[in-house]
Design an enzyme around this catalytic site. Structure first.
Site, PDB file in Angstrom:
ATOM      1  N   ASP A  37       0.840  -1.194   0.000  1.00  0.00           N
ATOM      2  CA  ASP A  37       0.000   0.000   0.000  1.00  0.00           C
ATOM      3  C   ASP A  37       0.877   1.247   0.000  1.00  0.00           C
ATOM      4  OD1 ASP A  37      -2.249  -1.582   0.124  1.00  0.00           O
ATOM      5  OD2 ASP A  37      -2.530  -1.335   2.286  1.00  0.00           O
ATOM      6  N   LYS A  38       0.322   2.332  -0.493  1.00  0.00           N
ATOM      7  CA  LYS A  38       1.054   3.597  -0.557  1.00  0.00           C
ATOM      8  C   LYS A  38       1.726   3.937   0.766  1.00  0.00           C
ATOM      9  CE  LYS A  38       0.305   8.577  -1.118  1.00  0.00           C
ATOM     10  NZ  LYS A  38      -0.691   9.646  -1.404  1.00  0.00           N
TER      11      LYS A  38
END
Length: 342
Positions: A163-164
């Protein structure tokens, strides 16, 4: 400016012109006259027929961006119907999507590399792959700038994602063969991915817990994932093992071992246990001091080298914001060895 006109009997009339816009980007206009045979067709279909050298997806992007007019009026719906004799004007210029797979120099922390693979430490805040809202400045863009050979590998060799706002270890393939073998290993669950998470709430009960709950889109919020019942809802099987590493009155430090790789898997499974991750506001967490992203770090990655089959194992200390959170909560973490490989 260059102008040319081509007319073929029975086909739409297409006029081309090219020049530079104010930003110095090359812009090309195409004019298409809708034929009788195209009467009633969707706008995107008429454009695809009129300028077949461009993909329908790209032309839909131009429509969405307001770069297509029908009889002088901007039309933003691909499904709009056209009539015989309509004049369609298309402003052909790069869209964010069409420029997504371009090299962009950025600092990459390389933990290990050889001619076949690259192991990197992805910082929190870096998007892995171009997607709506993040068409540039991604890890993929950085890889293309790091080594032009990545342009010869699908998705620049990216075989798994974080995830970012998750930090930590990722392996990237530098050849198609290495990529195929890594993907096969991940599918066969032969790649070990372990994470460290700091969550709200004091851990109770057994120190080791396993969550085997399928994950799918949250029917109440399509931006979230949720645990689902596969008998009545769509989703995929998901399993995560958790081990308590440290407990505090305000929260806990947990080691997480993935057996599957579903979107937001650890975050959803931890929330299902009543322990949302610190700063993971999507799943019920709250920001604490300097921690403004979900407190999740991919600290260990182990696999067999895709070409030599030698065992590889890498471990990485969490970044400063993670360590500061542990200190603030009185939690201790023994720093692992940076890299282990034969």
């Amino acid at each position: 400016m260059k102008q040319s006109t081509g007319i073929i009997s029975g086909d739409p009339i297409v006029t081309d012109s090219e020049e530079l816009d104010d930003a110095g980007v090359e812009v090309e206009w195409r004019t298409v006259s809708v034929s009788v045979a195209q009467h009633g067709a969707r706008l995107d279909r008429a454009l695809t027929d009129g300028v077949p050298e461009f993909s329908r997806n790209y032309l839909q992007q131009l429509i969405d961006a307001g770069l297509v007019t029908v009889n002088g009026l901007i039309i933003r719906k691909s499904s709009s119907r056209v009539e015989a004799g309509d004049i369609l004007v298309i402003e052909l210029k790069p869209t964010p999507q069409s420029q997504a797979f371009t090299p962009q120099g950025m600092p990459l922390e390389v933990v290990f590399q050889d001619e076949h693979i690259l192991v990197i430490n992805k910082p929190a805040g870096l998007v892995v792959h171009p997607a709506p809202g993040n068409w540039s400045g991604t890890l993929l863009n950085g890889l293309l700038a790091y080594d032009k050979g990545f342009s010869l590998v699908p998705r620049a060799g990216i075989v798994h994602r974080l995830d970012k706002d998750t930090s930590g270890l990722m392996v990237v393939a530098r050849s198609r063969t290495a990529m195929d073998r890594l993907i096969q290993a991940i599918a066969a669950r032969e790649v070990s991915r372990q994470y460290l998470a700091v969550a709200h709430g004091r851990w109770t009960g057994t120190t080791h817990k396993s969550v085997d709950l399928a994950i799918g889109r949250d029917p109440r919020n399509r931006l979230r994932m949720a645990t689902v019942n596969l008998e009545s809802q769509s989703g995929k099987a998901a399993k995560t093992d958790f081990a308590l590493l440290g407990n505090a009155e305000t929260g806990c430090l947990v080691q997480c071992i993935l057996h599957t790789g579903r979107t937001h898997q650890i975050r959803v499974h931890m929330a299902s246990l009543g322990h949302p991750l610190v700063a993971d506001v999507v799943y019920g967490g709250s920001m604490v001091n300097a921690m403004h992203r979900q407190a999740l770090h991919a600290f260990r990655l182990a696999f067999s080298h895709p070409m030599t089959e030698k065992p590889m194992a890498f471990e990485l200390v969490p970044p400063d914001d993670f360590m500061e959170l542990l200190q603030d909560w009185g939690l201790r973490y023994n720093s692992p060895t940076r890299v282990k490989s034969p």
